[in-house]
Design an enzyme around this catalytic site. Sequence first.
Site, PDB file in Angstrom:
ATOM      1  N   HIS A 234      46.367  47.132  35.017  1.00 31.95           N
ATOM      2  CA  HIS A 234      45.348  45.975  36.270  1.00 31.95           C
ATOM      3  C   HIS A 234      45.221  46.527  37.740  1.00 31.95           C
ATOM      4  CE1 HIS A 234      44.524  41.620  36.827  1.00 31.95           C
ATOM      5  NE2 HIS A 234      44.922  41.863  38.501  1.00 31.95           N
ATOM      6  N   GLU A 235      46.103  47.047  37.812  1.00 32.82           N
ATOM      7  CA  GLU A 235      45.804  47.414  39.505  1.00 32.82           C
ATOM      8  C   GLU A 235      44.903  48.787  39.616  1.00 32.82           C
ATOM      9  OE1 GLU A 235      46.482  45.747  41.810  1.00 32.82           O
ATOM     10  OE2 GLU A 235      47.894  44.499  40.721  1.00 32.82           O
TER      11      GLU A 235
ATOM     12  N   HIS B 284      41.302  47.869  39.733  1.00 31.32           N
ATOM     13  CA  HIS B 284      41.165  47.220  41.033  1.00 31.32           C
ATOM     14  C   HIS B 284      40.295  48.428  41.047  1.00 31.32           C
ATOM     15  CE1 HIS B 284      41.757  43.139  40.808  1.00 31.32           C
ATOM     16  NE2 HIS B 284      42.922  43.093  40.530  1.00 31.32           N
TER      17      HIS B 284
ATOM     18  N   GLU C 179      39.107  39.845  39.561  1.00 26.60           N
ATOM     19  CA  GLU C 179      40.349  40.016  38.239  1.00 26.60           C
ATOM     20  C   GLU C 179      40.316  39.810  37.168  1.00 26.60           C
ATOM     21  OE1 GLU C 179      43.763  40.317  39.835  1.00 26.60           O
ATOM     22  OE2 GLU C 179      42.855  40.206  41.569  1.00 26.60           O
TER      23      GLU C 179
ATOM     24  N   ASP D 183      42.373  42.295  34.331  1.00 24.22           N
ATOM     25  CA  ASP D 183      43.063  41.340  33.543  1.00 24.22           C
ATOM     26  C   ASP D 183      42.367  42.503  31.905  1.00 24.22           C
ATOM     27  OD1 ASP D 183      44.299  39.732  34.883  1.00 24.22           O
ATOM     28  OD2 ASP D 183      43.441  38.176  34.361  1.00 24.22           O
TER      29      ASP D 183
ATOM     30  N   HIS E 145      41.971  34.649  41.008  1.00 28.07           N
ATOM     31  CA  HIS E 145      42.445  34.718  39.988  1.00 28.07           C
ATOM     32  C   HIS E 145      41.942  33.312  38.695  1.00 28.07           C
ATOM     33  CE1 HIS E 145      45.181  36.671  42.399  1.00 28.07           C
ATOM     34  NE2 HIS E 145      45.425  37.464  41.042  1.00 28.07           N
TER      35      HIS E 145
ATOM     36  N   ARG F 130      42.972  33.124  31.802  1.00 26.66           N
ATOM     37  CA  ARG F 130      43.275  34.969  31.982  1.00 26.66           C
ATOM     38  C   ARG F 130      43.549  35.593  30.719  1.00 26.66           C
ATOM     39  NH1 ARG F 130      46.602  36.292  37.605  1.00 26.66           N
ATOM     40  NH2 ARG F 130      45.748  38.310  36.691  1.00 26.66           N
TER      41      ARG F 130
END
Length: 721
Positions: A587-588, A591, A650, A654, A683, A689
Site C-alpha cells: 500500500h505504502e 502511494h 488511498e 489499496d 480513506h 475498502r
Amino acid sequence: MGKSEGPVGMVESSGCAGQKRPGFLEGGLLLLLLLVTAALVALGVLYADRRGIPEAQEVSEVCTTPGCVTAAARILQNMDPTTEPCDDFYQFACGGWLRRHVIPETNSRYSIFDVLRDELEVILKAVLENSTAKDRPAVEKARTLYRSCMNQSVIEKRGSQPLLDILEVVGGWPVAMDRWNETVGLEWALERQLALMNSQFNRRVLIDLFIWNDDQNSSRHIIYIDQPTLGIPSREYYFNSSSNRKVREAYLQFMVSVATMLREDANLPRDSRLVQEDMAQVLELETQLAKATVPQEERHDVIALYHRMGLEELQSQFDLKGFNWTLFIQTVLSSVKIKLLPDEEVVVYGIPYLQNLEDIIDTYSARTIQNYLVWRLVLDRIGSLSQRFKDTRVNYRKALFGTMVEEVRWRECVGYVNSNMENAVGSLYVREAFPGDSKSMVRELIDKVRTVFVETLDELGWMDEESKKKAQEKAMSIREQIGHPDYILEETNRRLDEEYSNLNFSEDLYFENSLQNLKVGAQRSLRKLREKVDPNLWIIGAAVVNAFYSPNRNQIVFPAGILQPPFFSKEQPQALNFGGIGMVIGHEITHGFDDNGRNFDKNGNMMDWWSNFSTQHFREQSECMIHQYGNYSWDLADEQNVNGFNTLGENIADNGGVRQAYKVWCGSYRPEFAIQSIKTDVHSPLKYRVLGSLQNLAAFADTFHCARGTPMHPKERCRVW
C-alpha cells in the site's frame, strides 16, 4: 495508509492546516485481518468444502505451531460463515468480529487498531509510571509531563486561572473582557496577532504559514502559505443540512458556555446578550472562511497548487486591505532569530483562498477577528483545564463524534505525552516491547514486495516503456525506516536529550507545560528554514500503530508500534506476515504512484517524469476508480455517497497493495462519526475498502468461485497499478 507528510502534534481541535501531514495507514481506526493468497486460499478451501466444490490441490501440510493456531482462531472468530462471500465478502470475513465487538462509550469507531493502541497504551502507562530508577533527562521530562497531566486535584484547584493569565499575553479575548476596544483594540494589528498565534502557540489561524521541504527541491526548506483549517473538522459542516445544523448549533453553544464561564471567573457580569452576539459573529466569520476555502477534492494536483514567488509579488497579489506580509512573516521568524533574505521566496498553495480572504477581512471588525483567533486557542486548550470546562463540550462532541463519555484520564495523558515527546516515549516503548531482530525480517519483506511491484509493471498496457522504466527506478529508490531511529536507544548519544533541552516541566503546572510544548514545537519547525533537509530524520514516533509514505523523501516508514500481530510476528505463518505487514508495505509503495505521489521523482522532487501517453491513460484508469467508489452509498452516513475524488489516492494504494496480498478491514462507526468521516477522511469507509479492492481482483473471484455478475465478480473491473 497515507501519502503526505509533516510534523505531527496532538491537538484537541481540528489541527493545523495545509501542513504536509503524515498520511496515515488507516485514518485513525480500522481492524485489519490481513490475509495473503495462501490464507485466503485456505478460507476458499473451507468454503469450497462447504459447497461441495472440488479443489484442484490438496493441502500437503498443516501448521500446528502456537502462532499458526492463534492466527487460525483469529480468522475463524472474525468470520461469518453464514454469508456468501461472493455476495458480501466484508460480512463473510468480518461478521464475527462485528458481532463480538461493541463500540466503547469513549470511542467514535472501533477496530483492531483501537485494540492494538489500547494495548500499546497499557505498556506506555507502565513505563511512564515507573520511577524505581532515575533515567536519562529526556525520559525523566516525559515522566514529569505525564505526572502533571495526571495531577487532577491541582488542575481542578487552579480552575480557569492559567487560561485567564494567557489571554492577557495574546491581547485579550474581547468577549470575556470589559472595554476591549478602548484598551487593546486601538493598538491591535492583524499581522502581529497572527504571528503571535503561530510562533508562540502553534495555532496557524486565518493564514497558514509553515516551513517544509520545497516540493521542487527536496534538499532545502521553504516557507509555505496556505488556507487554514477551521474550528469544526470539515468545511462542509458550515453549510446547510439538518445534520450540519446540529453540529453548528452545538459548536456555538460550546463557545458561548466557555466565554460565559470565563467572564464569571474574571468577576464580570454574565451579559448573555453580548456573549451570544459576539460568538454568533465568530461563527459567521468562520462560516465565511469555510466558504473561502477550496474543497480537498480540488486540491489533489500539487503541481497546480504550487506557486513560488518573492515577497513583493506576494504583497502585490494579495494586499488584503493593507496586510503587511513582510511584517507578518518576519515577526514569525523573529521568534527563532531568523531574518528574511532580500530575495526570500515563499510557496503559495492557497491562492483562491487568499483572493477570497480580502473581502472577509474588510467585512469583520478587529473585535470579531480577535474573538475568533483567541477562540481557536481556547478551543485547543480546553483539555488542559478543569473538568467543568470539559463538560461544556459534551454536546458538541456528541453531535460530532457520537460520544458522550471522555477517555479515562490516564489514556488521555499517555496519548498526550506520546504525541509531544514521541522519541523519548518511543525509547521506553522499544526497550520494553520491540524485538530488535524484527527490523531485518521486515526489510526482507520490503525487498520482496518491491520486487513484485516492479514485476507487475509489465502487466500494464496503459503505460509506455519509458514511463515504466522511470517508475521502476523510483520504486527501487524508495528508502525505508523500520521500527525506530537507532539513537533513541544509545545511552552515550546525547541527541535524544538535546531534542528536549528547552523543556522544563513542573508536576504542578500542566497547563503551562502544554504551552511549552506548543511553543517548542512551533519553533522547532520554524528553525528548519535555514537548515539542510536531513534525509534520515524520523518525523513520526516509534510507539505508533500506523505507517506512511513521504513523497518529498520517497520514503516509507513502519514504526515499531505496527510491527506486531496481526500485522507481523516471527511466530505466525510467513503467509500472514506477507498479508499483514506485506499488504501495508505494498500500500505504502503504491502511494508513490497515486494521484499525488506520481508527481514526484525518485529523489522526492516535484517533476513530471511521465509521457503524455501514460499521463492520459493514468487519468482514464483513475476515472474508473473514482466512479466505482463514488457509487458506494453508506447507510451509516445518511446514505451519502463516498467521495471518489477525495479517496482516490488511498483507493489506488489499496488496490495496488492488494495485488501483493489480500486483506480485509473490519471495524464499526457511530453514525455521527460516519457523517464526519465521509466529509473529512481521505480513506473510503472500511466496508468499501474491502469490497472495492477485492471486486477489482480477479484472483479473489477465482479463489471463491464467484460467478460473473455476482457482487464480488463485477462485469467491469478497475485497475491502475
